[in-house]
Design a protein around this motif. Structure first.
Motif, short mmCIF file in Angstrom:
data_model
loop_
_atom_site.label_atom_id
_atom_site.label_comp_id
_atom_site.label_asym_id
_atom_site.label_seq_id
_atom_site.Cartn_x
_atom_site.Cartn_y
_atom_site.Cartn_z
N TRP A 133 -52.07 72.45 -50.62
CA TRP A 133 -52.87 72.34 -51.84
C TRP A 133 -53.95 73.41 -51.92
O TRP A 133 -54.39 73.77 -53.01
CB TRP A 133 -53.49 70.95 -51.97
CG TRP A 133 -54.51 70.61 -50.92
CD1 TRP A 133 -54.29 69.94 -49.75
CD2 TRP A 133 -55.90 70.92 -50.94
NE1 TRP A 133 -55.45 69.81 -49.04
CE2 TRP A 133 -56.46 70.41 -49.75
CE3 TRP A 133 -56.74 71.58 -51.84
CZ2 TRP A 133 -57.82 70.55 -49.43
CZ3 TRP A 133 -58.08 71.71 -51.53
CH2 TRP A 133 -58.61 71.20 -50.34
N THR A 178 -59.25 66.32 -55.33
CA THR A 178 -59.01 65.25 -56.29
C THR A 178 -59.11 65.81 -57.70
O THR A 178 -60.07 66.55 -58.00
CB THR A 178 -60.05 64.13 -56.12
OG1 THR A 178 -60.10 63.74 -54.74
CG2 THR A 178 -59.72 62.91 -56.95
N ASP A 179 -58.15 65.49 -58.55
CA ASP A 179 -58.15 65.91 -59.95
C ASP A 179 -58.32 67.43 -60.10
O ASP A 179 -59.05 67.90 -60.97
CB ASP A 179 -59.25 65.19 -60.74
CG ASP A 179 -59.04 63.68 -60.77
OD1 ASP A 179 -57.86 63.24 -60.79
OD2 ASP A 179 -60.05 62.94 -60.77
N GLY A 180 -57.67 68.19 -59.21
CA GLY A 180 -57.70 69.64 -59.30
C GLY A 180 -58.96 70.30 -58.77
O GLY A 180 -59.14 71.50 -58.93
N LYS A 210 -67.99 72.91 -55.27
CA LYS A 210 -66.95 72.35 -56.13
C LYS A 210 -66.20 73.53 -56.73
O LYS A 210 -66.78 74.33 -57.48
CB LYS A 210 -67.55 71.48 -57.23
CG LYS A 210 -68.14 70.20 -56.71
CD LYS A 210 -68.66 69.34 -57.85
CE LYS A 210 -69.26 68.06 -57.29
NZ LYS A 210 -69.82 67.22 -58.36
N HIS A 219 -63.56 69.89 -53.34
CA HIS A 219 -64.96 69.49 -53.17
C HIS A 219 -65.25 69.41 -51.68
O HIS A 219 -64.56 68.71 -50.95
CB HIS A 219 -65.18 68.14 -53.84
CG HIS A 219 -66.59 67.68 -53.82
ND1 HIS A 219 -66.93 66.35 -53.71
CD2 HIS A 219 -67.76 68.34 -53.90
CE1 HIS A 219 -68.24 66.22 -53.73
NE2 HIS A 219 -68.78 67.42 -53.84
N THR A 279 -57.38 62.19 -48.89
CA THR A 279 -57.60 63.14 -49.99
C THR A 279 -57.95 64.55 -49.52
O THR A 279 -58.36 65.38 -50.32
CB THR A 279 -58.73 62.64 -50.92
OG1 THR A 279 -59.92 62.47 -50.14
CG2 THR A 279 -58.34 61.34 -51.59
N ARG A 291 -62.45 75.19 -58.46
CA ARG A 291 -61.19 75.01 -59.17
C ARG A 291 -60.29 76.19 -58.88
O ARG A 291 -60.76 77.32 -58.75
CB ARG A 291 -61.42 74.91 -60.68
CG ARG A 291 -62.11 73.64 -61.07
CD ARG A 291 -61.78 73.27 -62.51
NE ARG A 291 -62.31 71.96 -62.83
CZ ARG A 291 -61.65 70.83 -62.70
NH1 ARG A 291 -60.43 70.83 -62.25
NH2 ARG A 291 -62.20 69.68 -63.03
#
Length: 190
Positions: free
Chosen positions: A41, A147-149, A171, A152, A127, A173
């Protein structure tokens, strides 16, 4: 000197050639590659905000990370750079190698940052993962989630039985694919 270079090249080439044919080495690499899928990921380019707590208060950065598989996917390379939000100057740079150690039966994070280096335990979670640095009476623990793209990560200082104190948070993306590791052609330099 030329004989020394030839002897050294031969000494390095023979084990490398033997390893390529060795079933035991192939099995070790296969297990490492399978175990490293837990970190897939993270592959790619990431960007976001990071805050580091200093004695003078919080310092905010733009954090950029790039992550890619190396050695056939048996290790992950993680490079992080923090940039001053006001000046754009690079103020932090780190390199990490996450690896499954067959002989230990665990993951380790080999890190290099700010003139220091070390090898630290990694523990998978539902996670993401946690990793920590034991520094005398203090432990620095990093909790990494996806989590959710959002990647963190929060860092805590822990002194004995005292409550953990947060000193870092980022954080991020995913903003794109990574251009490394690219293939190295056999005829490079010819």
């Amino acid at each position: 000197m030329k004989k020394l270079v030839i002897a050294l090249a031969t000494a390095l080439a023979v084990p490398a050639a033997a390893t390529a044919q060795d079933p035991q080495s192939a099995a070790l690499l296969a297990e490492q590659t399978e175990r490293m899928k837990a970190f897939e990921w993270q592959e790619g380019l990431w960007r976001g905000d990071a805050t580091f707590q200093t004695p003078n208060g919080p310092f905010e950065m733009v954090q950029v990370e790039r992550v890619g598989p190396f050695l056939g996917g048996s290790v992950k390379i993680v490079e992080g750079r923090g940039y001053d939000k006001d000046t754009g100057e690079a103020v932090f740079n780190a390199l990490g190698i996450i690896k499954w150690h067959n002989e230990l039966g665990e993951y380790r994070f080999h890190t290099f940052a700010q003139g220091r280096s070390g090898v630290y335990p990694v523990e998978l979670t539902e996670t993401g993962y946690n990793w920590w640095i034991e520094a005398g009476p203090m432990t620095m623990r990093y909790e990494t989630t996806f989590t959710d793209g959002v990647w963190h990560e929060v860092g805590y200082r822990i002194m004995g039985d005292a409550e953990p104190v947060q000193f870092f948070e980022m954080k991020l993306r995913r903003v794109g694919d990574n251009d490394w590791p690219g293939p190295v052609p056999m005829n490079v330099g010819q």
